[in-house]
Design an enzyme around this catalytic site. Structure first.
Site, short mmCIF file in Angstrom:
data_model
loop_
_atom_site.label_atom_id
_atom_site.label_comp_id
_atom_site.label_asym_id
_atom_site.label_seq_id
_atom_site.Cartn_x
_atom_site.Cartn_y
_atom_site.Cartn_z
N GLU A 269 0.84 -1.20 0.00
CA GLU A 269 0.00 0.00 0.00
C GLU A 269 0.89 1.26 0.00
O GLU A 269 1.72 1.45 0.87
CB GLU A 269 -0.85 -0.06 1.27
N ASP B 220 -3.61 -1.13 10.46
CA ASP B 220 -4.70 -0.33 11.03
C ASP B 220 -5.97 -0.54 10.22
O ASP B 220 -6.00 -1.37 9.31
CB ASP B 220 -4.30 1.15 11.09
N ASP C 195 -0.75 -1.45 6.07
CA ASP C 195 -0.60 -0.97 7.44
C ASP C 195 -1.46 -1.79 8.39
O ASP C 195 -2.53 -2.26 8.01
CB ASP C 195 -1.05 0.50 7.55
N ASP D 275 -7.52 1.29 7.99
CA ASP D 275 -7.39 1.56 6.55
C ASP D 275 -6.66 0.43 5.84
O ASP D 275 -7.04 0.02 4.75
CB ASP D 275 -6.63 2.87 6.32
#
Ligand code: TSJ
Length: 644
Positions: free
Chosen positions: A432, A507, A505, A509
């Protein structure tokens, strides 16, 4: 006793033992594999026998219980397995069921019997592959019992009690043999999904399960019972989607000895979710019954669209694909001697099934369309839109194809490819963002690890039509990098990497981006997932440093554990990683990419519960918020931890 008789009995016995020895020698031949999948098949096999009793009309409820140690008990309220002497075998019918190969249900009448596929191999196979198995039968006021070990009879069929409440039933308890299975831990979710499916497929039948393996944490339970059968199945699958008409269309009938049931409803999405079953067994590769269904749909809706002038004389016919855009359907047939074909024996070969489904669906749909013209119109209009989009998509695809032919299939510019030419040794990281992509390019092992940075949010293929999907840059670069082609051109032997690793990541997102990528792979290249090529990287959440020592924590629990060891007061040495971009290349290598140390999660695909996976993606990626929240709370179960 007549000594000859004894000899004869002894002879039978030896032959029988040889039969079950063969099962233990080559378990894969009977249950497909000795992996977790084969393990779960043991339970399905026993439950299938009770479902047959329900189909014959004698059983309402099946209870499954898992006890500590992975002991499983399946019980029903059917007539009870017959215990009287089977004269051909010279012993109790009950004993025959559990000790003679393929003997399941050969006596007695009624119901449909399955003779192929991975199920329907008989209770004796489960017995052969269990360390021990016990059966209890309640019939005519008496309780009978027998016990076996690794397929061998340990006790006679004995009467162990009486009762006077007029109930009947069968109860089987077994412990899978850890000498046979690579893994003996049952997965509650996998069983639950299959039982839900079984309950949908047998209207009126109740299937319950209780998991007592970890009572301190609570007893896990589920309870499935659908009076509406496959109609409710379709409603369930369309949960989280928006149907374009209210009713689920239902077709039912018997033809050529084939019992046919179809339920269908279109939603405003673009995917086809048609699941077919033969004798309650999923047929992921389809076959004659599915062909019959498709043929009938294509014919009927083209006729209807012409008749109602929705399709003009000079316009092309709708294709089957056009009509099936956004279609959710269940095709379920019952047939006496199913022939399963294809590499995995999951494709129905009986040609009489094609004609039967075709004519039952044709007859039922004709009547339905006469009574529901607005639904007919809605389906035709959607199909015509799909037809136009298909033309646009073909143009977009031809353009990419022609372009790649011109460039000699050149790889995407953003790809940092690896140097090893053997796909077996190669892996590609889908990363990403450009900054994390940059770190990964520096960190990687250039010989075997390729990096493809992807920018921002990936296109949600769940909400886009084909023309937009094929025009999307990120998707185009993945397709060219993988080398497999797509759609009709897909060829897994051309895959350029053994592992496709999604690295985002740690998290919310990042999780969203992972899911978008998985959705793309699942919808467009499902074979990559089915054959185990797709993985999720597992970056750390925290870094701790103290006196030149470094620790990485991949979860909050792990952080707490490390803090206990290191001392809580040192909290200000802790670094919370907000994203991959915060790690320098060396840290990224150490924690997430080094094949010696990293933890990868392999994405698994269980054919048995494919309909559930499909819905999972719909719920995660679709429009509706509430089912998504509920689902995320229950936790994504299609990811299995794997140390590589
Ligand atoms: F397969 C099995 F043995 F493991 C098993 C069978 C496991 C479980 C949980 C249930 C059953 C089972 C079998 N439930 N009900 C039956 N029914 C018969 O075997 C049966 C009963 C009566 C008659 C009859 O003709 O009177 C015929 C059959 C096949």
């Amino acid at each position: 006793m007549n000594p000859n008789m004894e000899n004869e009995y002894g002879g039978d016995q030896i032959q029988i033992l040889e039969g079950l020895e063969a099962v233990r020698k080559r378990p894969g031949m009977y249950i497909g594999s000795t992996s977790s999948r084969g393990l779960h098949h043991l339970v399905y096999e026993i439950v299938d026998n009770a479902v047959d009793e329900a189909l014959a009309g004698y059983c309402d409820t099946i209870d499954v219980r898992i006890d500590p140690g992975n002991v499983v008990t399946v019980s029903d309220d059917g007539r009870g397995i017959p215990v009287d002497i089977n004269h051909k075998a010279g012993k109790s019918a009950l004993e025959v069921v559990f000790t003679v190969l393929h003997a399941g249900g050969k006596f007695g009448g009624g119901g449909y019997k399955v003779s192929g596929g991975l199920h329907g191999v008989g209770a004796s196979v489960v017995n052969a592959l269990s360390e021990w198995l016990e059966v209890e039968v309640k019939r005519e006021g008496k309780v009978y019992h027998q016990k076996y070990e690794r397929g061998k009879t340990i006790t006679k069929v004995e009467e162990i009690g009486t009762y006077d409440d007029n109930t009947t039933g069968s109860k089987v308890t077994f412990l899978p043999d850890d000498q046979i299975f690579e893994e003996v831990e049952f997965d509650f979710e996998i069983l639950k999904n299959r039982f839900r499916e079984m309950a949908f497929l047998t209207k009126g039948l109740r299937i319950r399960m209780e998991d007592h393996r970890n009572e301190e944490e609570g007893i896990k339970k589920c309870d499935f019972h659908y009076e509406g059968g496959i109609n409710e199945f379709v409603t369930y699958l369309n949960k989280g989607k928006t149907p374009i008409y209210d009713d689920v269309i239902y077709c039912e009938g018997t033809k050529n000895g084939v019992y046919v049931e179809v339920a269908m409803q279109h939603n405003d999405g673009f995917n086809e979710s048609v699941y077919s079953f033969v004798n309650n067994i999923t047929t992921p590769e389809g076959g004659m019954h599915l062909e019959g269904f498709r043929r009938a749909l294509t014919k009927i809706f083209n006729e209807y669209a012409r008749e109602k002038k929705l399709l003009k004389d000079n316009e092309e016919n709708l294709t089957g694909e056009d009509i099936r855009e956004g279609l959710t359907a269940i095709v379920s047939i019952k047939i006496e001697n199913p022939q399963f074909e294809g590499q995995t024996k999951q494709k129905l070969g009986n040609s009489e099934a094609r004609g039967a489904v075709d004519s039952i669906v044709t007859e039922n749909l004709k009547v339905f369309l006469e009574q529901n013209p607005s639904t007919g119109k809605a389906i035709c209009e959607k199909s015509i839109l799909a037809q136009r989009a298909r033309d646009a998509a073909r143009k977009a695809r031809d353009l990419t194809r022609r372009k790649s032919a011109l460039d000699g299939l050149s790889l995407p510019g953003k790809l940092a490819d690896c140097s090893d030419n053997d796909p077996k040794n190669c892996e590609i990281y889908l990363v990403e963002g450009d900054s994390a992509g940059g770190s990964a390019k520096t960190a990687r092992d250039r010989a075997n690890q390729a990096i493809l940075p992807l920018r921002g949010k990936i296109l949600n293929v769940e909400k886009a039509r084909l023309d937009r999907i094929y025009a999307n840059e990120e998707i185009k670069s993945m397709i060219t990098a993988f080398g497999t082609g797509i759609h009709d051109d897909f060829d897994i032997t051309k895959l350029r990497y053994d592992k496709i690793i999604i690295m985002t990541d740690a998290d919310v997102d990042g999780a969203h981006i992972s899911t978008l990528l998985l959705t793309f792979l699942y919808r467009f290249m499902p074979e990559l997932i089915k054959q185990g090529h797709v993985y999720l990287a597992n970056p750390p959440l925290y870094k701790l440093e103290k006196n030149k020592n470094v620790w990485y924590a991949y979860s909050d629990e792990e952080l707490n554990k490390i803090l206990m060891e290191v001392g809580r007061d040192d909290k200000n040495k802790i670094q919370r990683y907000k994203g991959l971009g915060e790690m320098d290349p060396e840290q990224l290598w150490d924690t997430t990419m080094d094949p010696e140390k990293r933890i990868l999660k392999r994405v698994i695909y269980d054919e048995e519960t494919a309909s559930t996976i499909d819905m999972t993606f719909t719920i995660l990626m679709g429009d509706q918020v509430e089912p998504r929240r509920a689902f995320i709370e229950e936790n994504a179960k299609y990811v299995q931890n794997l140390d590589v």
